[in-house]
Design a protein around this motif. Sequence first.
Motif, short mmCIF file in Angstrom:
data_model
loop_
_atom_site.label_atom_id
_atom_site.label_comp_id
_atom_site.label_asym_id
_atom_site.label_seq_id
_atom_site.Cartn_x
_atom_site.Cartn_y
_atom_site.Cartn_z
N LEU A 260 26.13 19.94 53.88
CA LEU A 260 25.50 18.91 53.05
C LEU A 260 24.19 18.41 53.66
CD1 LEU A 260 28.64 16.83 52.00
CD2 LEU A 260 27.25 18.29 50.52
N ARG A 261 24.13 18.39 54.97
CA ARG A 261 22.91 17.95 55.65
C ARG A 261 21.89 19.07 55.80
NH1 ARG A 261 22.23 12.51 55.46
NH2 ARG A 261 24.08 11.39 56.20
N GLY A 262 22.21 20.24 55.26
CA GLY A 262 21.28 21.37 55.34
C GLY A 262 21.17 21.96 56.73
N ARG A 263 22.25 21.83 57.54
CA ARG A 263 22.27 22.36 58.91
C ARG A 263 23.48 23.27 59.07
NH1 ARG A 263 21.02 16.72 60.02
NH2 ARG A 263 23.19 16.36 60.68
N PRO A 264 23.48 24.42 58.45
CA PRO A 264 24.68 25.27 58.44
C PRO A 264 24.95 25.99 59.75
CG PRO A 264 22.90 26.37 57.31
CD PRO A 264 22.39 25.00 57.64
N GLY A 265 24.07 25.88 60.74
CA GLY A 265 24.28 26.59 61.99
C GLY A 265 23.79 28.02 61.91
N ARG A 266 24.28 28.85 62.83
CA ARG A 266 23.86 30.26 62.87
C ARG A 266 24.44 30.99 61.66
NH1 ARG A 266 22.69 33.98 67.23
NH2 ARG A 266 22.12 35.95 66.24
N VAL A 267 23.58 31.38 60.76
CA VAL A 267 24.00 32.09 59.55
C VAL A 267 24.12 33.57 59.87
CG1 VAL A 267 23.33 32.69 57.18
CG2 VAL A 267 22.90 30.39 58.05
N PRO A 268 25.20 34.23 59.47
CA PRO A 268 25.32 35.67 59.77
C PRO A 268 24.16 36.45 59.15
CG PRO A 268 26.98 34.98 58.17
CD PRO A 268 26.35 33.73 58.70
N ASP A 269 23.77 37.48 59.86
CA ASP A 269 22.66 38.31 59.37
C ASP A 269 23.11 39.19 58.21
OD1 ASP A 269 20.32 38.02 61.53
OD2 ASP A 269 22.27 37.93 62.54
N LEU A 270 24.35 39.65 58.29
CA LEU A 270 24.88 40.52 57.25
C LEU A 270 26.34 40.15 56.99
CD1 LEU A 270 23.54 43.95 58.57
CD2 LEU A 270 22.68 42.72 56.56
N VAL A 271 26.79 40.41 55.78
CA VAL A 271 28.20 40.25 55.42
C VAL A 271 28.72 41.62 55.03
CG1 VAL A 271 29.85 39.20 53.83
CG2 VAL A 271 27.89 37.87 54.65
N ALA A 272 29.83 42.03 55.64
CA ALA A 272 30.43 43.33 55.35
C ALA A 272 31.73 43.14 54.59
CB ALA A 272 30.71 44.09 56.64
N ARG A 273 31.96 44.01 53.60
CA ARG A 273 33.23 44.03 52.87
C ARG A 273 33.78 45.46 52.87
NH1 ARG A 273 30.23 40.15 49.95
NH2 ARG A 273 31.30 38.14 49.77
N PRO A 274 34.38 45.86 53.99
CA PRO A 274 34.93 47.22 54.06
C PRO A 274 36.11 47.38 53.12
CG PRO A 274 35.63 45.92 55.95
CD PRO A 274 34.61 45.09 55.21
N THR A 275 36.37 48.61 52.74
CA THR A 275 37.47 48.89 51.81
C THR A 275 38.62 49.65 52.46
OG1 THR A 275 36.40 50.95 51.09
CG2 THR A 275 35.87 48.95 49.86
N ASP A 276 38.46 50.09 53.72
CA ASP A 276 39.56 50.79 54.39
C ASP A 276 39.36 50.72 55.90
OD1 ASP A 276 37.67 52.81 55.10
OD2 ASP A 276 38.17 53.98 53.31
N ASP A 277 40.36 51.21 56.63
CA ASP A 277 40.33 51.16 58.09
C ASP A 277 39.15 51.93 58.68
OD1 ASP A 277 42.69 49.82 57.73
OD2 ASP A 277 43.81 50.97 59.23
N ARG A 278 38.82 53.06 58.07
CA ARG A 278 37.73 53.87 58.58
C ARG A 278 36.42 53.10 58.57
NH1 ARG A 278 37.53 57.11 62.18
NH2 ARG A 278 35.96 55.63 62.83
N GLU A 279 36.18 52.39 57.50
CA GLU A 279 34.95 51.60 57.43
C GLU A 279 34.97 50.44 58.43
OE1 GLU A 279 33.74 52.52 52.76
OE2 GLU A 279 34.72 50.62 53.26
N VAL A 280 36.14 49.85 58.65
CA VAL A 280 36.25 48.80 59.67
C VAL A 280 35.89 49.38 61.04
CG1 VAL A 280 37.82 47.25 60.89
CG2 VAL A 280 37.95 47.43 58.40
N ALA A 281 36.47 50.53 61.37
CA ALA A 281 36.19 51.16 62.66
C ALA A 281 34.71 51.52 62.80
CB ALA A 281 37.06 52.40 62.84
N ASP A 282 34.11 52.04 61.73
CA ASP A 282 32.69 52.41 61.77
C ASP A 282 31.81 51.18 61.97
OD1 ASP A 282 33.38 55.04 61.41
OD2 ASP A 282 32.88 55.10 59.26
#
Length: 537
Positions: free
Chosen positions: A93-115
């Motif tokens: 609310l104060r416009g100070r969200p902290g360190r914002v992630p550079d990227l967001v990942a949404r893997p669909t299986d274990d292989r993508e998580v490992a990669d």
Amino acid sequence: MAGTTAQPTSRTRSWWGWGWTDAHPDDAECVAMGALLPGTLARPLPVPRIRDLGIGAPAVAPPPSLAHVLTADPRDRAAHARGKAYRDVVRALRGRPGRVPDLVARPTDDREVADLLDWAGERGIAVVPYGGGSSVTGGVEYRGDAHRAVLSLDLTAMGRVLEVDTAGRAARIQAGTLGPSLEDQLRPYGLTLRHFPQSFEFSTLGGWLATRAGGHYATGRTHIDDFVQSLRVVTPAGTNDSWRLPASGAGPSPDRLFLGSEGALGIITEAWVRLQARPRHKASAAVAFADFGRALEAVRALAQCDLAPANCRLLDAGEAAMAGAAHDGHAVLVLGFESADGPVTDRLRGAVDLARSYGGRPGDGGEDGAGAGGGSGDAAVGAWRSAFLRMPYLRDGLVRMGAVAETFETAATWDRIPALIDAVRTEVGAAALGATGHPAIVNCRLTHVYPDGAAPYFTVLAGGREGDEVALWDDLKAVAGEVLHRHRATITHHHAVGRDHRPFYDRQRPEPFALALRAAKGALDPRGILNPGVLVD
């Protein structure tokens, strides 16, 4: 037999606060709530626009091979920057969200998580696992600057019930499955996990496992641990896949290493969990107590008998009034029983009779769906249930009015409970008054009870310090932490350690165990990329 993924809702999640955007109190409701608490603002804080947060370009570019599961969308990044604690909402609310992630990942299986872990490790990118984002202990944010970039690993694209063993009443479920979807996929089999934390609608199986979440049951199977058969965990050192067994005495349990590890040792991607038949018989009642001390004695007796209520939550007078369960200064004990096999009214009657022997005054209860009840007991139970689900939204409304509005929880043995509760009320209340000049409300309820102890859950409401809300809450939380430590009460019963509880967790954790945990971290995450700052350095 395999399940299918339930369809996502079309409603929009709030990026800055709890739950759904259309469920938040409007400005007029916020003002009305603020008027009840001295020291609040005249008008609510506005909700910042994403474009006003100053979110810059990501520090790294997605690799082509993983670009299909990665996004740099500013709204996604803002929504994944922190959890849903009071201090998180205030910062947003104060416009100070902290360190914002550079990227967001949404893997669909274990292989993508490992990669993704391999790529992040090679480039020194911090990986912060993100289930439903409902952490209230700083568990899903990155603090510091030791890593060149931050990746938020959102597992909600892995949201399927993969296999159901009806004979063994168990299911293999992907970790990103949200609570409602999980239950929807089990319903055709007549089975249920029946693990309902307050965050149920906005949290995932993997999040419950990684934080050792407390759930629906107030006695018996209180934590998600009790439902686990086996886990599959992807780590930078390889995949840990434990056997599915009803029980084993073969050395320390491999699953216990990852339960409660908060993503610091690996990414839980799926689990076999124990199920049960869906309950068909339910009964509930409320019992009022003029004396909170006698109510505590009644709850202890209930926890030590063999009635095993599913719900056994004691609200002190302040908590009962806030929930609408009582307005006459009485504490209220909410009791509930359920079964798939037969009526539970006799068990409820036995519990009510026991409570009466300690000075409790029962209301009129009844069995759900049976047309019984409808009296004051049913009204009190219904009021508590509604307040329980609505409270996080009301908290955010009070936060917009500049108030301190937050909770914390603990657990201790019965011999320490009365003095612990009194000390928290007194010392946190005094600290809030001294810091703000306004009296604070410090309420308590018992959420889970055991034969040897209980889990008190505290609500703190007070006027804030405009522009300095986070520091104020941190000071109050430190006072509370010292009280818990002095009374040998855990720093968390079910909210997890995260980053907010680290100082007291480090003091309460035995040093030989800390040595073993650091060694496990070094072996499984040698580059130190997994959720830096939680549990161990």
